[in-house]
Design a protein around this motif. Sequence first.
Motif, PDB file in Angstrom:
ATOM      1  N   TYR A 218      92.748-120.015  11.239  1.00 16.37           N
ATOM      2  CA  TYR A 218      91.490-120.682  10.893  1.00 16.37           C
ATOM      3  C   TYR A 218      90.447-119.694  10.368  1.00 16.37           C
ATOM      4  CZ  TYR A 218      87.555-123.886  11.118  1.00 16.37           C
ATOM      5  OH  TYR A 218      86.478-124.668  10.789  1.00 16.37           O
ATOM      6  N   PRO A 219      90.225-118.552  11.022  1.00 15.23           N
ATOM      7  CA  PRO A 219      89.280-117.572  10.449  1.00 15.23           C
ATOM      8  C   PRO A 219      89.682-117.094   9.058  1.00 15.23           C
ATOM      9  CG  PRO A 219      89.741-117.041  12.734  1.00 15.23           C
ATOM     10  CD  PRO A 219      90.695-118.114  12.346  1.00 15.23           C
ATOM     11  N   MET A 220      90.999-117.001   8.811  1.00 15.22           N
ATOM     12  CA  MET A 220      91.473-116.584   7.488  1.00 15.22           C
ATOM     13  C   MET A 220      91.065-117.594   6.417  1.00 15.22           C
ATOM     14  SD  MET A 220      95.402-115.862   6.339  1.00 15.22           S
ATOM     15  CE  MET A 220      95.731-115.008   7.887  1.00 15.22           C
ATOM     16  N   MET A 221      91.213-118.874   6.727  1.00 13.69           N
ATOM     17  CA  MET A 221      90.824-119.909   5.773  1.00 13.69           C
ATOM     18  C   MET A 221      89.302-119.940   5.597  1.00 13.69           C
ATOM     19  SD  MET A 221      93.680-121.043   4.761  1.00 13.69           S
ATOM     20  CE  MET A 221      94.416-119.439   5.115  1.00 13.69           C
ATOM     21  N   TYR A 222      88.583-119.605   6.648  1.00 17.12           N
ATOM     22  CA  TYR A 222      87.121-119.520   6.556  1.00 17.12           C
ATOM     23  C   TYR A 222      86.706-118.433   5.566  1.00 17.12           C
ATOM     24  CZ  TYR A 222      82.368-118.267   8.024  1.00 17.12           C
ATOM     25  OH  TYR A 222      81.025-117.958   8.044  1.00 17.12           O
ATOM     26  N   ILE A 223      87.312-117.255   5.667  1.00 14.01           N
ATOM     27  CA  ILE A 223      87.003-116.171   4.739  1.00 14.01           C
ATOM     28  C   ILE A 223      87.459-116.533   3.332  1.00 14.01           C
ATOM     29  CG2 ILE A 223      87.578-113.780   4.148  1.00 14.01           C
ATOM     30  CD1 ILE A 223      85.560-114.005   6.357  1.00 14.01           C
ATOM     31  N   ALA A 224      88.570-117.253   3.211  1.00 12.59           N
ATOM     32  CA  ALA A 224      89.045-117.679   1.896  1.00 12.59           C
ATOM     33  C   ALA A 224      88.025-118.596   1.221  1.00 12.59           C
ATOM     34  CB  ALA A 224      90.391-118.388   2.025  1.00 12.59           C
ATOM     35  N   ARG A 225      87.445-119.515   1.984  1.00 15.15           N
ATOM     36  CA  ARG A 225      86.422-120.409   1.423  1.00 15.15           C
ATOM     37  C   ARG A 225      85.182-119.622   1.013  1.00 15.15           C
ATOM     38  NH1 ARG A 225      86.844-125.835   3.090  1.00 15.15           N
ATOM     39  NH2 ARG A 225      84.909-126.148   1.939  1.00 15.15           N
ATOM     40  N   ILE A 226      84.770-118.673   1.841  1.00 20.35           N
ATOM     41  CA  ILE A 226      83.604-117.852   1.521  1.00 20.35           C
ATOM     42  C   ILE A 226      83.870-117.030   0.261  1.00 20.35           C
ATOM     43  CG2 ILE A 226      82.157-115.965   2.312  1.00 20.35           C
ATOM     44  CD1 ILE A 226      81.618-118.611   3.709  1.00 20.35           C
ATOM     45  N   THR A 227      85.073-116.450   0.166  1.00 19.59           N
ATOM     46  CA  THR A 227      85.428-115.635  -1.004  1.00 19.59           C
ATOM     47  C   THR A 227      85.423-116.478  -2.269  1.00 19.59           C
ATOM     48  OG1 THR A 227      86.804-114.211   0.398  1.00 19.59           O
ATOM     49  CG2 THR A 227      87.178-114.114  -1.974  1.00 19.59           C
ATOM     50  N   PHE A 228      86.021-117.655  -2.199  1.00 17.48           N
ATOM     51  CA  PHE A 228      86.051-118.537  -3.366  1.00 17.48           C
ATOM     52  C   PHE A 228      84.636-118.908  -3.813  1.00 17.48           C
ATOM     53  CE2 PHE A 228      85.952-122.755  -5.225  1.00 17.48           C
ATOM     54  CZ  PHE A 228      86.931-122.685  -6.212  1.00 17.48           C
ATOM     55  N   ALA A 229      83.782-119.265  -2.850  1.00 15.91           N
ATOM     56  CA  ALA A 229      82.408-119.649  -3.194  1.00 15.91           C
ATOM     57  C   ALA A 229      81.632-118.473  -3.771  1.00 15.91           C
ATOM     58  CB  ALA A 229      81.706-120.201  -1.959  1.00 15.91           C
TER      59      ALA A 229
ATOM     60  N   PHE B 243      98.097-125.572  -4.107  1.00 18.59           N
ATOM     61  CA  PHE B 243      98.439-124.455  -3.228  1.00 18.59           C
ATOM     62  C   PHE B 243      97.254-123.509  -3.022  1.00 18.59           C
ATOM     63  CE2 PHE B 243     102.409-125.668  -5.361  1.00 18.59           C
ATOM     64  CZ  PHE B 243     103.166-126.011  -4.251  1.00 18.59           C
ATOM     65  N   GLY B 244      96.181-123.754  -3.759  1.00 20.73           N
ATOM     66  CA  GLY B 244      94.981-122.941  -3.620  1.00 20.73           C
ATOM     67  C   GLY B 244      93.990-123.596  -2.681  1.00 20.73           C
ATOM     68  N   ASN B 245      92.941-124.207  -3.246  1.00 20.74           N
ATOM     69  CA  ASN B 245      91.940-124.871  -2.412  1.00 20.74           C
ATOM     70  C   ASN B 245      92.531-126.006  -1.591  1.00 20.74           C
ATOM     71  OD1 ASN B 245      89.464-123.567  -2.635  1.00 20.74           O
ATOM     72  ND2 ASN B 245      89.033-124.466  -4.626  1.00 20.74           N
ATOM     73  N   GLY B 246      93.568-126.647  -2.134  1.00 22.78           N
ATOM     74  CA  GLY B 246      94.203-127.747  -1.412  1.00 22.78           C
ATOM     75  C   GLY B 246      94.790-127.295  -0.089  1.00 22.78           C
ATOM     76  N   SER B 247      95.533-126.200  -0.113  1.00 25.15           N
ATOM     77  CA  SER B 247      96.133-125.694   1.125  1.00 25.15           C
ATOM     78  C   SER B 247      95.082-125.147   2.077  1.00 25.15           C
ATOM     79  CB  SER B 247      97.163-124.608   0.792  1.00 25.15           C
ATOM     80  OG  SER B 247      96.540-123.493   0.157  1.00 25.15           O
TER      81      SER B 247
ATOM     82  N   GLN C 261      92.440-125.947   7.269  1.00 23.45           N
ATOM     83  CA  GLN C 261      91.186-126.018   8.014  1.00 23.45           C
ATOM     84  C   GLN C 261      90.974-127.378   8.656  1.00 23.45           C
ATOM     85  OE1 GLN C 261      87.988-124.554   5.311  1.00 23.45           O
ATOM     86  NE2 GLN C 261      87.572-123.140   6.983  1.00 23.45           N
ATOM     87  N   SER C 262      91.561-128.424   8.085  1.00 19.93           N
ATOM     88  CA  SER C 262      91.365-129.769   8.623  1.00 19.93           C
ATOM     89  C   SER C 262      92.254-130.066   9.823  1.00 19.93           C
ATOM     90  CB  SER C 262      91.635-130.814   7.528  1.00 19.93           C
ATOM     91  OG  SER C 262      92.990-130.759   7.086  1.00 19.93           O
ATOM     92  N   ILE C 263      93.278-129.237  10.055  1.00 22.69           N
ATOM     93  CA  ILE C 263      94.184-129.444  11.180  1.00 22.69           C
ATOM     94  C   ILE C 263      93.659-128.661  12.382  1.00 22.69           C
ATOM     95  CG2 ILE C 263      96.545-129.180  12.024  1.00 22.69           C
ATOM     96  CD1 ILE C 263      97.511-129.296   9.196  1.00 22.69           C
ATOM     97  N   PRO C 264      93.598-129.278  13.563  1.00 24.76           N
ATOM     98  CA  PRO C 264      93.169-128.519  14.757  1.00 24.76           C
ATOM     99  C   PRO C 264      94.097-127.342  15.013  1.00 24.76           C
ATOM    100  CG  PRO C 264      93.170-130.895  15.185  1.00 24.76           C
ATOM    101  CD  PRO C 264      93.811-130.705  13.850  1.00 24.76           C
TER     102      PRO C 264
END
Length: 269
Positions: free
Chosen positions: A136-147, A84-88, A93-96
């Motif tokens: 999609y932008p939300m998931m982008y920020i989530a990836r940046i935050t995690f990294a 439910f974290g990185n998986g979701s 992000q992989s879905i158009p």
Amino acid sequence: MKPILKYEFHWDQYKGNLQNFYHLLKDEHSLGMTRFELTAEEEIKRYFPKSLKIIVIAFSFSIVFGILKGIFDYRVKDSKLKIFGNGSTWFIQSIPDFFVILCVHWLTIFMVPSLRIFNNSVWYNFLAIGFLVSLYPMMYIARITFAAIAAEEGELYIQVAKSKGFSKKKVLYKHIMRNSMQTILTHITPLMLFIISSLLITEYLVGYQGIAYRVYTAIGVAQTIGGGWPIYEPGIIIGTGLCFIVLVMLSQLVGFIIRKSIKLEWERD
């Protein structure tokens, strides 16, 4: 019959278009007329505020919930909830984005018909559309935050904080997030670009008549699909592009102000 697509470019015609556009700006102080016998400025004033509401909502949702999602992804990365974290985050992000919009639109129409969130007659439809644009932008920020948070692992100040008996939650929010915010806020400008790029497909699919939808009609795609000759409205396209450039510049300014305020706060601490 075999259709033949042909496009001819002439420098003289191109030069004439530039001269006409220059004279419109100089003499009439306008970007030109539209197909509805209105100036481009009048059309932009009518449609741009509608899209601006969506952009503000999407921008706010992306930053707030994107950072929270990134923190959640980091906290559950070593647990059974990591799906439910990185998986979701990866899955969304992989879905158009247009597929997600179509699914939500379909579920709303057939499963909850009384919930008219995409109807232009209700005042709150921009909230739902803003949320769709922000996915999609939300998931982008989530990836940046995690990294950004993961990059702080093993730093000396974290070990010192843990040695003082601070809980993991306090170390994360009080120390790690402070240093991570500088990295996160540098991505505000790409975030605005993601939102603007998602705006056209979202407004078109849900039938929201904002400035992105108006640009779609100004390009003349609908006439081309129907087999007719496209009607271009360059004033709408150029004016909308200038508005979007201003939004990108404002997002840079917002990021700069936030970074400066956080830095001053750190210095006071």
